[in-house]
Design an enzyme around this catalytic site. Structure first.
Site, PDB file in Angstrom:
ATOM      1  N   SER A  64      -0.413  -0.536  -4.782  1.00 46.39           N
ATOM      2  CA  SER A  64      -1.565   0.345  -4.984  1.00 46.39           C
ATOM      3  C   SER A  64      -1.220   1.672  -4.310  1.00 46.39           C
ATOM      4  O   SER A  64      -1.004   1.708  -3.090  1.00 46.39           O
ATOM      5  CB  SER A  64      -2.821  -0.263  -4.364  1.00 46.39           C
ATOM      6  OG  SER A  64      -3.954   0.524  -4.614  1.00 46.39           O
TER       7      SER A  64
ATOM      8  N   ASN B  87       0.834  -1.194   0.000  1.00 47.51           N
ATOM      9  CA  ASN B  87       0.000   0.000   0.000  1.00 47.51           C
ATOM     10  C   ASN B  87       0.873   1.249   0.000  1.00 47.51           C
ATOM     11  O   ASN B  87       1.540   1.550   1.003  1.00 47.51           O
ATOM     12  CB  ASN B  87      -0.901   0.030   1.230  1.00 47.51           C
ATOM     13  CG  ASN B  87      -1.700   1.335   1.313  1.00 47.51           C
ATOM     14  OD1 ASN B  87      -2.657   1.521   0.578  1.00 47.51           O
ATOM     15  ND2 ASN B  87      -1.289   2.242   2.190  1.00 47.51           N
ATOM     16  N   GLU B  88       0.929   1.938  -1.124  1.00 50.17           N
ATOM     17  CA  GLU B  88       1.469   3.292  -1.295  1.00 50.17           C
ATOM     18  C   GLU B  88       2.985   3.408  -1.200  1.00 50.17           C
ATOM     19  O   GLU B  88       3.521   4.513  -1.339  1.00 50.17           O
ATOM     20  CB  GLU B  88       0.810   4.283  -0.322  1.00 50.17           C
ATOM     21  CG  GLU B  88      -0.691   4.411  -0.521  1.00 50.17           C
ATOM     22  CD  GLU B  88      -1.343   5.520   0.279  1.00 50.17           C
ATOM     23  OE1 GLU B  88      -2.457   5.924  -0.078  1.00 50.17           O
ATOM     24  OE2 GLU B  88      -0.725   5.984   1.272  1.00 50.17           O
ATOM     25  N   ASN B  89       3.715   2.316  -1.004  1.00 50.00           N
ATOM     26  CA  ASN B  89       5.154   2.450  -0.817  1.00 50.00           C
ATOM     27  C   ASN B  89       5.884   2.858  -2.091  1.00 50.00           C
ATOM     28  O   ASN B  89       6.820   3.669  -2.051  1.00 50.00           O
ATOM     29  CB  ASN B  89       5.737   1.136  -0.292  1.00 50.00           C
ATOM     30  CG  ASN B  89       5.156   0.751   1.053  1.00 50.00           C
ATOM     31  OD1 ASN B  89       4.519   1.554   1.714  1.00 50.00           O
ATOM     32  ND2 ASN B  89       5.365  -0.487   1.458  1.00 50.00           N
TER      33      ASN B  89
ATOM     34  N   HIS C  52      -4.806   6.562  -6.200  1.00 52.52           N
ATOM     35  CA  HIS C  52      -5.299   6.952  -4.879  1.00 52.52           C
ATOM     36  C   HIS C  52      -5.585   8.446  -4.901  1.00 52.52           C
ATOM     37  O   HIS C  52      -4.678   9.253  -5.118  1.00 52.52           O
ATOM     38  CB  HIS C  52      -4.273   6.629  -3.794  1.00 52.52           C
ATOM     39  CG  HIS C  52      -4.139   5.182  -3.482  1.00 52.52           C
ATOM     40  ND1 HIS C  52      -3.538   4.710  -2.332  1.00 52.52           N
ATOM     41  CD2 HIS C  52      -4.549   4.072  -4.164  1.00 52.52           C
ATOM     42  CE1 HIS C  52      -3.569   3.393  -2.320  1.00 52.52           C
ATOM     43  NE2 HIS C  52      -4.171   2.977  -3.430  1.00 52.52           N
TER      44      HIS C  52
END
Length: 819
Positions: free
Chosen positions: A474, A427-429, A493
């Protein structure tokens, strides 16, 4: 057969003798009662030794628990028949533990997300032995790893990225910092002889009009002889049968399965599930048996390039599926408290409002078998993150091997579930390392997780579960050729709107797939009051601010409200208007993006649930109460819906048909004045094909507003959409002339509401009548002369007169007069 002896139930719990926290001093030398599965916080709460961490700022008062070492202990003795081997099996240890039997170390652990199996064959003598599990504080382990590897940037001031543990137990922008320890999943003794099933990995797919079972079995032996027979049965019917020769520990078979039907997501078909049994035997004796339910389906993601960028459309059984999703965080900060009943309640609540996909977010846990089984039954698709979130993660040993073992175990464990349709690396890394400048911070030049997401994890998925698509993260655009959060390429996102812009800006772009977006609001009124004892209660009172974890959260709430409504002058008005603004924001985004299908492949709301009472983006608050957003999702994710959208300076009516049949009927768009009189109208026949969106221009003689009090009303069958001449702040909010009456009925009240004028955003807050009361509606608007009945239900007899108590039932015009 394997003999299983459950070791759950009462254990003893002791604080470390060298505990330094002053709060721990009274506990040194005491033996407390613990419950397994469980965790230290819950055991201390049950013993009335901790204040409720959900109340006021008690979270800070219990922080010492996570910095302290603890020991669980009980006597164990083998009570079963003689076997070649006895294993001590922990399905989950949180997190850094040393397991000892009679003072002898059996093993050590450093990963919450794995199971552990330890040889305790010495217990076969039947004598009781002392079993101890010593837990070292997760902070101690994380600090040790940080000292060894060097710093790594992350989004929060806690070392969650240095330990394989539920990251959000260290706090998040919606969660408390309550760092747990304990035997959090079941523990047992298993006695077995000759061989056992070490892993069963069935991949059940739907291919060319039939089912295909790709079955891999791994066994552990106590001796090389004899040959082992593996049989697979589907609903009691043999579908595979093969032999593992002496010394061989792995076998694989692929077989076509006749007479099965495809499993489909909710709204796209049925969910037939089949009992799959795998038996391991030798010389005619069954040694081990594995049983689960599975379903046959194919899962793909269309990520092909087009004229704009790269698509992202989920396909199940070859059919494109409009994703109407929600992000899932752990439903309890103490996940050992979760039960199948609680999972089922929450997931059924999601399905009831049209959700068809649950994304299991990467800062939480791989959920229990119960979670995925309920999703299988309901037809809820599952997007499963690997557990990396919002940070740079070291790739050095021993963490690298822990990540590999964790991934292999959980891919195997979850492969049987047809609901699981994609694996996501993080997630978002990939996005935040550059977007947040982590690469320029101390430690930013060191290993940060890219190897995990772009090599290690996709290789594991390709080897163990090629039946499901993998995505590196993501958001992710598919490669470094494009920025990771490029709206034109795959997943996106949308957080700039909440953080800086205001919700009208959701309409500024049409991403290919919106995997996260959200807008905050406080929890239900009773949840807020139960958790915060501030008197007087204010939006900026200490308790309210403590239960607002987002950076400048209240400031963002206020700035997001200001363009639409005046500043509220009471906490009640503040509560109502921010609940309304959350619904307005999410409606703006979802209706815009859904009207762009299939260019936009779907939306995943941040977030479905909360794990404590907090102002957050959730639709269901931390006490399990519905915020108005929950009810709004039922409208936004309905199979058939209407929305009026601005396009190129004009208005169009988007007819959203996510049903399997064409939608045909008489479409009407009328402009009405404040009294309900039709000023202009357009009617036409409309036919919209299944699973499509039709954009119907609204004639300009209808959209030509002559008064700020005019509205457009569109109707097709039972669906309705409204568009107001001017924004909320400029609209003339006149008295709606509401008449309210309530009748006691079995189980609660039926509340009838009638309006002589325009009643915008009527809201009945059932929890103000009774803490456990619920209503079947959120915000609703009545046109002049309309009426409706709102069902209020609760576990106790409800007093009809309470409906007229202050703030129980109100509408926007009334609130604005009070504000």
């Amino acid at each position: 057969m394997i003999w299983v002896q459950d070791l759950g139930g009462p254990w003893s719990l002791r604080v470390a003798d060298d505990a330094t926290a002053p709060e721990a001093a009274p506990l040194v030398g005491r033996e407390l009662t613990a419950t397994v599965p469980g965790c230290v916080h819950v055991d201390l709460l049950d013993a009335d030794l901790l204040p409720d961490p959900f109340q006021d700022a008690n979270e800070l008062a219990v922080a010492w628990v996570g910095h302290t070492d603890w020991t669980y202990r009980r006597d164990v003795a083998w009570q079963g028949p003689a076997h070649d081997r006895v294993d001590l099996v922990f399905d989950g240890l949180d997190t850094v533990a040393t397991v000892e039997l009679d003072g002898v170390t059996l093993g050590t652990t450093r990963n919450m997300h794995r199971a552990y199996r330890l040889d305790v064959t010495s217990l076969l003598d039947g004598d009781p032995r002392s079993l101890q599990v010593r837990f070292t504080s997760a902070y101690t382990e994380a600090d040790t790893m940080r000292s060894a590897f060097g710093p790594r940037p992350n989004a929060y001031p806690e070392p969650f990225n240095f330990i394989r543990k539920m990251a959000c137990s260290f706090g998040w922008d919606w969660g408390p910092t309550l760092v747990t320890a304990g035997i959090w999943r079941p523990v047992r003794l298993e006695g077995w002889s000759t061989a056992r099933l070490a892993a069963v990995r069935p991949l059940a797919t739907w291919r060319d009009g039939g089912g295909v079972l790709d079955l891999t079995v791994e066994v552990e032996r106590t001796r090389d002889e004899p040959p082992l027979r593996v049989r697979a049965l589907l609903d009691g019917r043999a579908v595979a049968d093969f032999v593992l020769p002496p010394g061989v520990g792995r076998g694989r078979v692929e077989t076509a399965i006749a007479e099965v039907r495809p499993w489909a997501p909710i709204g796209y078909g049925d969910q037939p599930l089949h009992e799959l049994t795998v038996e391991l035997s030798a010389a005619g004796e069954v040694l081990d048996r594995w049983q689960r339910r599975t379903g046959f389906r194919s899962a793909e993601i269309d990520r092909t390039p087009d004229a704009v960028g790269h698509r992202f459309v989920v396909q199940v059984n070859g059919d494109p599926v409009l994703i109407k999703g929600v992000n899932w965080i752990p439903d309890d900060i103490f996940p050992a408290r979760m039960t199948r009943e609680r999972y089922e309640r929450r997931l059924r609540e999601a399905a009831a409002v049209g959700v068809n996909l649950i994304r299991v977010w990467g800062g939480g846990i791989y959920e229990s078998r119960d979670f995925y089984e309920v999703c299988d039954e309901l037809g809820l698709l599952v997007w499963q993150d690997f557990l990396f979130a919002c940070a740079c993660y070291p790739e050095e040993e021993p963490l690298y091997s822990e990540v590999v073992a964790e991934a292999r175990e959980n891919v195997t464990r979850l492969a049987v579930h047809p609901s699981l349709i994609t694996w996501n690396g993080n997630n978002e890394n990939l996005w935040l390392r550059g977007a947040s400048g982590w690469d320029r911070q101390p430690g930013g030049e060191l290993s940060w997780g890219e190897t995990y997401y772009l090599r290690t994890l996709p290789e594991i998925v390709a080897e163990l579960d090629p039946s499901r698509p993998y995505q590196a993260g993501s958001p992710w655009s598919g490669s470094w050729q494009h920025a990771p959060n490029d709206p034109d390429h795959q997943t996106f996102h949308s957080w700039e709107v909440w953080n800086r812009e205001g919700y009208d800006h959701y309409r500024d772009s049409t991403p290919r797939f919106v995997a996260e977006f959200g807008w905050q609001a406080p929890p239900a009124w009773r949840t807020l009051r139960d958790a915060i004892s501030d008197e007087p209660l204010r939006p900026d009172s200490p308790g309210v601010l403590h239960h607002q974890k987002a950076e400048d959260g209240n400031g963002k709430l206020a700035r997001g409200l200001a363009p639409h409504f005046p500043e509220p002058t009471s906490v009640e008005a503040w509560h109502y208007l921010h609940q309304l603004n959350q619904v307005r924001a999410i409606r703006t985004g979802v209706e815009h993006w859904r009207s762009s299908w299939p260019h936009t492949g779907g939306t995943i709301l941040w977030q479905l649930n909360d794990l404590w009472p907090v102002t957050s983006w959730a639709a269901i608050d931390g006490a399990g109460r519905y915020k108005p957003l929950y009810h709004a999702l039922g409208e936004l994710y309905a199979p058939r819906a209407l929305t009026i959208q601005p396009r190129d300076g004009d208005l169009v009516l988007a007819v959203l048909n996510d049903s399997p049949q064409p939608w045909h009927g008489q479409l009407t768009v009328a402009r009405q004045d404040a009294g309900g009189e039709v000023v202009a109208e357009h009617t036409q026949e409309a036919t919209v094909a299944a699973r499509t969106v039709a954009l119907v221009p609204v004639p300009r003689h209808v959209t030509g507003f002559t008064s700020d009090a005019e509205i457009l009303v569109a109707r097709l069958d039972a669906a309705r959409a409204l568009w107001f001449a001017v924004p909320d702040r400029d609209f003339p909010h006149a008295d709606a002339g509401l008449t309210v009456s309530a009748d006691a009925v079995p189980g609660g009240l039926d509340v009838r509401v009638q309006a002589t004028g325009l009643a915008r955003d009527v809201l009945l807050q059932a929890d103000r009548i009774h803490p456990a009361a619920v209503t079947d509606r959120g915000f609703l608007t009545l046109l002049p002369g309309e009426s409706t009945t709102i069902a209020v239900r609760g576990p106790a007899e409800l007093e009809p007169a309470l409906v007229k108590a202050p703030w129980v039932l109100t509408d926007l015009a009334t609130v604005l007069r009070r504000a």
